[in-house]
Write a protein that holds these residues in place. Sequence first.
Motif, PDB file in Angstrom:
ATOM      1  N   SER A  38       0.803  -1.222   0.000  1.00 46.56           N
ATOM      2  CA  SER A  38       0.000   0.000   0.000  1.00 46.56           C
ATOM      3  C   SER A  38       0.839   1.276   0.000  1.00 46.56           C
ATOM      4  O   SER A  38       0.287   2.373  -0.065  1.00 46.56           O
ATOM      5  CB  SER A  38      -0.936   0.010   1.205  1.00 46.56           C
ATOM      6  OG  SER A  38      -0.181   0.040   2.391  1.00 46.56           O
ATOM      7  N   MET A  40       3.158   4.235  -1.329  1.00 47.61           N
ATOM      8  CA  MET A  40       3.376   4.956  -2.581  1.00 47.61           C
ATOM      9  C   MET A  40       4.625   5.830  -2.418  1.00 47.61           C
ATOM     10  O   MET A  40       4.798   6.480  -1.391  1.00 47.61           O
ATOM     11  CB  MET A  40       2.172   5.859  -2.896  1.00 47.61           C
ATOM     12  CG  MET A  40       0.848   5.121  -2.950  1.00 47.61           C
ATOM     13  SD  MET A  40       0.698   4.096  -4.381  1.00 47.61           S
ATOM     14  CE  MET A  40      -0.011   5.227  -5.522  1.00 47.61           C
ATOM     15  N   GLU A  42       7.283   8.707  -4.512  1.00 47.06           N
ATOM     16  CA  GLU A  42       7.350   9.679  -5.601  1.00 47.06           C
ATOM     17  C   GLU A  42       8.376   9.188  -6.631  1.00 47.06           C
ATOM     18  O   GLU A  42       9.536   8.947  -6.302  1.00 47.06           O
ATOM     19  CB  GLU A  42       7.788  11.036  -5.035  1.00 47.06           C
ATOM     20  CG  GLU A  42       7.717  12.179  -6.002  1.00 47.06           C
ATOM     21  CD  GLU A  42       6.291  12.569  -6.366  1.00 47.06           C
ATOM     22  OE1 GLU A  42       6.091  13.042  -7.493  1.00 47.06           O
ATOM     23  OE2 GLU A  42       5.386  12.400  -5.534  1.00 47.06           O
ATOM     24  N   GLN A  46       5.252  11.488 -10.151  1.00 40.99           N
ATOM     25  CA  GLN A  46       3.947  11.071  -9.630  1.00 40.99           C
ATOM     26  C   GLN A  46       4.131  10.005  -8.563  1.00 40.99           C
ATOM     27  O   GLN A  46       5.183   9.389  -8.468  1.00 40.99           O
ATOM     28  CB  GLN A  46       3.054  10.547 -10.743  1.00 40.99           C
ATOM     29  CG  GLN A  46       3.594   9.313 -11.449  1.00 40.99           C
ATOM     30  CD  GLN A  46       2.728   8.926 -12.632  1.00 40.99           C
ATOM     31  OE1 GLN A  46       1.822   9.633 -12.995  1.00 40.99           O
ATOM     32  NE2 GLN A  46       3.012   7.790 -13.224  1.00 40.99           N
ATOM     33  N   ALA A  47       3.087   9.794  -7.780  1.00 39.00           N
ATOM     34  CA  ALA A  47       3.135   8.772  -6.738  1.00 39.00           C
ATOM     35  C   ALA A  47       2.874   7.411  -7.368  1.00 39.00           C
ATOM     36  O   ALA A  47       1.911   7.245  -8.116  1.00 39.00           O
ATOM     37  CB  ALA A  47       2.097   9.066  -5.666  1.00 39.00           C
ATOM     38  N   MET A  48       3.760   6.459  -7.081  1.00 38.74           N
ATOM     39  CA  MET A  48       3.628   5.115  -7.647  1.00 38.74           C
ATOM     40  C   MET A  48       3.786   4.086  -6.540  1.00 38.74           C
ATOM     41  O   MET A  48       4.528   4.299  -5.582  1.00 38.74           O
ATOM     42  CB  MET A  48       4.705   4.884  -8.715  1.00 38.74           C
ATOM     43  CG  MET A  48       4.589   5.808  -9.914  1.00 38.74           C
ATOM     44  SD  MET A  48       5.855   5.484 -11.151  1.00 38.74           S
ATOM     45  CE  MET A  48       5.277   3.942 -11.816  1.00 38.74           C
ATOM     46  N   PRO A  49       3.106   2.934  -6.675  1.00 32.97           N
ATOM     47  CA  PRO A  49       3.301   1.868  -5.679  1.00 32.97           C
ATOM     48  C   PRO A  49       4.744   1.379  -5.701  1.00 32.97           C
ATOM     49  O   PRO A  49       5.350   1.258  -6.770  1.00 32.97           O
ATOM     50  CB  PRO A  49       2.357   0.758  -6.154  1.00 32.97           C
ATOM     51  CG  PRO A  49       1.394   1.416  -7.078  1.00 32.97           C
ATOM     52  CD  PRO A  49       2.112   2.583  -7.675  1.00 32.97           C
ATOM     53  N   GLN A  52       5.961  -1.380  -7.998  1.00 33.14           N
ATOM     54  CA  GLN A  52       6.086  -1.093  -9.429  1.00 33.14           C
ATOM     55  C   GLN A  52       7.420  -0.453  -9.776  1.00 33.14           C
ATOM     56  O   GLN A  52       7.812  -0.443 -10.942  1.00 33.14           O
ATOM     57  CB  GLN A  52       4.952  -0.183  -9.897  1.00 33.14           C
ATOM     58  CG  GLN A  52       3.620  -0.871  -9.960  1.00 33.14           C
ATOM     59  CD  GLN A  52       2.540   0.026 -10.532  1.00 33.14           C
ATOM     60  OE1 GLN A  52       2.798   1.133 -10.996  1.00 33.14           O
ATOM     61  NE2 GLN A  52       1.313  -0.463 -10.512  1.00 33.14           N
ATOM     62  N   ALA A  80       9.239   7.273   1.683  1.00 32.32           N
ATOM     63  CA  ALA A  80       7.884   6.710   1.780  1.00 32.32           C
ATOM     64  C   ALA A  80       7.803   5.666   2.896  1.00 32.32           C
ATOM     65  O   ALA A  80       6.825   5.620   3.651  1.00 32.32           O
ATOM     66  CB  ALA A  80       7.477   6.087   0.446  1.00 32.32           C
ATOM     67  N   SER A  84       5.750   6.008   6.574  1.00 28.27           N
ATOM     68  CA  SER A  84       4.616   5.091   6.720  1.00 28.27           C
ATOM     69  C   SER A  84       4.413   4.713   8.189  1.00 28.27           C
ATOM     70  O   SER A  84       5.234   5.040   9.043  1.00 28.27           O
ATOM     71  CB  SER A  84       4.855   3.815   5.903  1.00 28.27           C
ATOM     72  OG  SER A  84       5.817   3.010   6.532  1.00 28.27           O
TER      73      SER A  84
END
Length: 184
Positions: A38, A40, A42, A46-49, A52, A80, A84
């Motif tokens: 969950s 994400m 930068e 853009q914000a990406m999982p 990925q 990130a 978290s």
Amino acid sequence: MADILAEAEEKMDAAVAHTKDEFAGIRTGRAHPGMFNSLMAEAYGQAMPIQQIASVQVADARMVVITPFDKSTLHSIEKAIRDSDLGVNPAIDGTIIRCSLPELTEQRRKEYTKLAKTKAEDAKVSIRNVRRHAKDGLDKLVKDKEAGEDEVARAEKQLEDITKKRVDQIDEVLKNKESELLEI
């Protein structure tokens, strides 16, 4: 009627699957890649999982190693993870990030159990909403005289059975997660 029941069953299955994914993100005493699903980071504006843009591997029971596909995303992934609520402290080691998981305290285990119960209740509410929507559709069939009351009553019984089965699945997943969390 079959379409309404099939659609309801599909949506309820999706709610169960979503809950299982949510539970995978709740940390237990052991490291697993699902903890980072969950999050994400930068990357490329853009914000990406994280999964990925990096590979997440479990080195041992308390260590996760994250290897970014593009080295320029290393610091944003670390940020990130640090921001978290996983409670892990990421450390950059050359071109990888090592996340060491500390022992869970009794208080933290109870917090995670409470979080799991909340997510399970949200899933049950979602399932009940699907049931209500399907029941409204069945009632509309009777009102519009597209189906008989006996047929709709049988379909409603099927709908109740489908709903009960999915709620029981959520309860079972919750029970497993609680025992996993409280295991020392």
